[in-house]
Write a protein that holds these residues in place. Sequence first.
Motif, mmCIF file in Angstrom:
data_model
loop_
_atom_site.group_PDB
_atom_site.id
_atom_site.type_symbol
_atom_site.label_atom_id
_atom_site.label_comp_id
_atom_site.label_asym_id
_atom_site.label_seq_id
_atom_site.Cartn_x
_atom_site.Cartn_y
_atom_site.Cartn_z
ATOM 1 N N ARG A 2 0.830 -1.210 0.000
ATOM 2 C CA ARG A 2 0.000 0.000 0.000
ATOM 3 C C ARG A 2 0.863 1.259 0.000
ATOM 4 O O ARG A 2 0.575 2.218 -0.710
ATOM 5 C CB ARG A 2 -0.935 -0.008 1.205
ATOM 6 C CG ARG A 2 -1.813 1.235 1.290
ATOM 7 C CD ARG A 2 -2.828 1.128 2.407
ATOM 8 N NE ARG A 2 -3.645 2.317 2.479
ATOM 9 C CZ ARG A 2 -4.643 2.489 3.344
ATOM 10 N NH1 ARG A 2 -4.939 1.502 4.191
ATOM 11 N NH2 ARG A 2 -5.340 3.604 3.358
ATOM 12 N N GLN A 3 1.951 1.256 0.802
ATOM 13 C CA GLN A 3 2.802 2.444 0.865
ATOM 14 C C GLN A 3 3.585 2.637 -0.428
ATOM 15 O O GLN A 3 3.851 3.771 -0.836
ATOM 16 C CB GLN A 3 3.754 2.359 2.053
ATOM 17 C CG GLN A 3 3.089 2.554 3.400
ATOM 18 C CD GLN A 3 2.254 3.817 3.479
ATOM 19 O OE1 GLN A 3 1.041 3.773 3.690
ATOM 20 N NE2 GLN A 3 2.888 4.957 3.316
ATOM 21 N N ALA A 4 3.962 1.542 -1.074
ATOM 22 C CA ALA A 4 4.667 1.661 -2.347
ATOM 23 C C ALA A 4 3.767 2.295 -3.405
ATOM 24 O O ALA A 4 4.193 3.184 -4.159
ATOM 25 C CB ALA A 4 5.153 0.291 -2.814
ATOM 26 N N ILE A 5 2.507 1.862 -3.446
ATOM 27 C CA ILE A 5 1.559 2.437 -4.403
ATOM 28 C C ILE A 5 1.295 3.904 -4.070
ATOM 29 O O ILE A 5 1.280 4.775 -4.948
ATOM 30 C CB ILE A 5 0.249 1.638 -4.406
ATOM 31 C CG1 ILE A 5 0.494 0.226 -4.943
ATOM 32 C CG2 ILE A 5 -0.820 2.347 -5.231
ATOM 33 C CD1 ILE A 5 -0.694 -0.706 -4.795
ATOM 34 N N GLY A 6 1.089 4.165 -2.781
ATOM 35 C CA GLY A 6 0.840 5.536 -2.362
ATOM 36 C C GLY A 6 2.018 6.454 -2.674
ATOM 37 O O GLY A 6 1.835 7.596 -3.116
ATOM 38 N N SER A 7 3.246 5.959 -2.461
ATOM 39 C CA SER A 7 4.435 6.756 -2.743
ATOM 40 C C SER A 7 4.570 7.032 -4.233
ATOM 41 O O SER A 7 4.958 8.136 -4.644
ATOM 42 C CB SER A 7 5.684 6.034 -2.220
ATOM 43 O OG SER A 7 5.619 5.867 -0.818
ATOM 44 N N PHE A 8 4.231 6.032 -5.039
ATOM 45 C CA PHE A 8 4.263 6.225 -6.495
ATOM 46 C C PHE A 8 3.247 7.292 -6.914
ATOM 47 O O PHE A 8 3.571 8.200 -7.701
ATOM 48 C CB PHE A 8 3.956 4.901 -7.200
ATOM 49 C CG PHE A 8 3.787 5.045 -8.688
ATOM 50 C CD1 PHE A 8 4.895 5.176 -9.517
ATOM 51 C CD2 PHE A 8 2.520 5.048 -9.245
ATOM 52 C CE1 PHE A 8 4.728 5.322 -10.893
ATOM 53 C CE2 PHE A 8 2.354 5.180 -10.618
ATOM 54 C CZ PHE A 8 3.461 5.331 -11.438
ATOM 55 N N LEU A 9 2.040 7.189 -6.362
ATOM 56 C CA LEU A 9 1.015 8.170 -6.703
ATOM 57 C C LEU A 9 1.415 9.566 -6.228
ATOM 58 O O LEU A 9 1.163 10.563 -6.922
ATOM 59 C CB LEU A 9 -0.326 7.767 -6.074
ATOM 60 C CG LEU A 9 -0.971 6.507 -6.638
ATOM 61 C CD1 LEU A 9 -2.216 6.138 -5.847
ATOM 62 C CD2 LEU A 9 -1.308 6.688 -8.118
#
Length: 241
Positions: A2-9
Amino acid sequence: MRQAIGSFLFNVGFYLLSAVMAVAGLPVLALPARANAAYARMWIRATLALLRATCRLTHQVRGLENLPAGPCIVASKHQSTWETLAFNLVFHDSAFVLKRDLFYIPIVGWMMWRAGNIGIDRAAGPSALRSILRDARRAMDSGRPIIIFPEGTRTAIGADAPYQPGVAALYTQLKVPVVPVALNSGLFWGRRVFIKKAGRIDVLVLPPIAPGMARAAFMKTLHDRIEAATGQLAARQMTKE
């Protein structure tokens, strides 16, 4: 995940937001310094809102009552890009001491310069300190606090980099209080780390150091107060985890 996706966004949104606001802000460059600073704060508010939405990362500031009513220098620990953004909102109408090279970044850097921030040329030696003092006096004459990161660069959690002489020069020459600031931003938005962790960045504004101390005593006092409080904030967060 979840944090990886959020960081990408967040990264995608941040660069798109910055590009749009930089181009839209071109006319602002012709306006006075305070207009440039106000426009930059709009961009920063939007950036921090994006950070909350994508990475669930917020912040809390304690100790603002320790800020003097008059002119002062805010000397802060530097662990992350976060404080270079958020401190524009935390310490209203402040002037940052930063690398002069940043002023050469198209539009964004020009706006930093037009906003009245203070550029330091590290290769210039003693003349760099004279330039900082001149620009800092100009900022203080207009009622603006000065923000400086004594280490001169971002440091990792647990690192204890030497404090640079610029903060001592400002303290001894300007004869105003220096307000130490501790934080734990590096635990969440690390130096050269892609993933930003969810949680709450803590910022602690410590009681001011009054003017008049000898240079060496001042530097030791500043270093010890910031590092001790920063260590406590980091340890408290790590205990929660």
